[in-house]
Design a protein around this motif. Sequence first.
Motif, short mmCIF file in Angstrom:
data_model
loop_
_atom_site.label_atom_id
_atom_site.label_comp_id
_atom_site.label_asym_id
_atom_site.label_seq_id
_atom_site.Cartn_x
_atom_site.Cartn_y
_atom_site.Cartn_z
N VAL A 1 5.88 1.72 2.89
CA VAL A 1 4.54 2.27 3.07
C VAL A 1 3.52 1.34 2.42
N ALA A 2 2.42 1.16 3.11
CA ALA A 2 1.36 0.30 2.60
C ALA A 2 0.01 0.85 3.05
N ALA A 3 -1.01 0.55 2.29
CA ALA A 3 -2.35 1.00 2.62
C ALA A 3 -3.35 -0.08 2.24
N ASP B 1 -6.40 0.36 -4.15
CA ASP B 1 -5.05 0.83 -4.50
C ASP B 1 -4.77 2.29 -4.15
N PHE B 2 -4.77 2.61 -2.87
CA PHE B 2 -4.40 3.96 -2.44
C PHE B 2 -2.98 4.27 -2.90
N ALA B 3 -2.77 5.48 -3.42
CA ALA B 3 -1.45 5.90 -3.90
C ALA B 3 -0.89 6.98 -2.99
N ALA C 1 -5.67 3.90 11.41
CA ALA C 1 -6.86 4.28 10.66
C ALA C 1 -6.71 5.74 10.27
N LEU C 2 -6.94 6.07 9.01
CA LEU C 2 -6.70 7.44 8.55
C LEU C 2 -7.99 8.18 8.20
N ILE D 1 -3.23 2.82 7.03
CA ILE D 1 -1.87 2.94 6.50
C ILE D 1 -0.89 2.29 7.46
N SER D 2 0.22 1.82 6.90
CA SER D 2 1.32 1.31 7.72
C SER D 2 2.62 1.69 7.04
#
Length: 171
Positions: free
Chosen positions: A157-159, A114-116, A101-102, A8-9
């Motif tokens: 936010v981006a993933a 496509d993580f939401a 890293a999550l 994530i960022s």
Amino acid sequence: MVNFMLYISADLENLTNFQPAGGVDDPNFTYYFKLKCENCGEVTEKETCVSLNETLPLPKKGTTNLIQKCKFCKREGTVTMIPGRGSPLTNELSEGGKHAALMVFDCRGFEPLDFAFSSGWKAESIEGTKFEDIDLSGGDYAEYDEKGECPVMISNVAAMFKVVDLSKKNL
């Protein structure tokens, strides 16, 4: 088996330690993303939800967090979460344009896409004020830190999911 790391960022203004509310390995946090069948390439219409506290037995041995059939080709696949590899997004990473890293997902038969972002996040201001139950389903979050007397914001936010080799120390 292919392992996918969710990175994530975000742009963090006066915030740090952005992560799920119970920490990076929060058993109650739900991840939402679409799945692509590795057999036929069909992508799920809706996001699939996966969390550490929901487990299902596998036919031969062990457990997994999701068993799902492709609606198009009827092939079955699994998604198993592998905790212990994630870290919060810090202000330093954010300012450097880097990702945190999550969570690792062991995917068999599917590829995550496509993580939401949704609700259930937390962060803390640079002054130490804690912000709980942050909802990012609208994309951004803005608040005011009265203790630090400054605005705080999470935006852009981006993933992304990347294939990772868990035998390597640095992911």
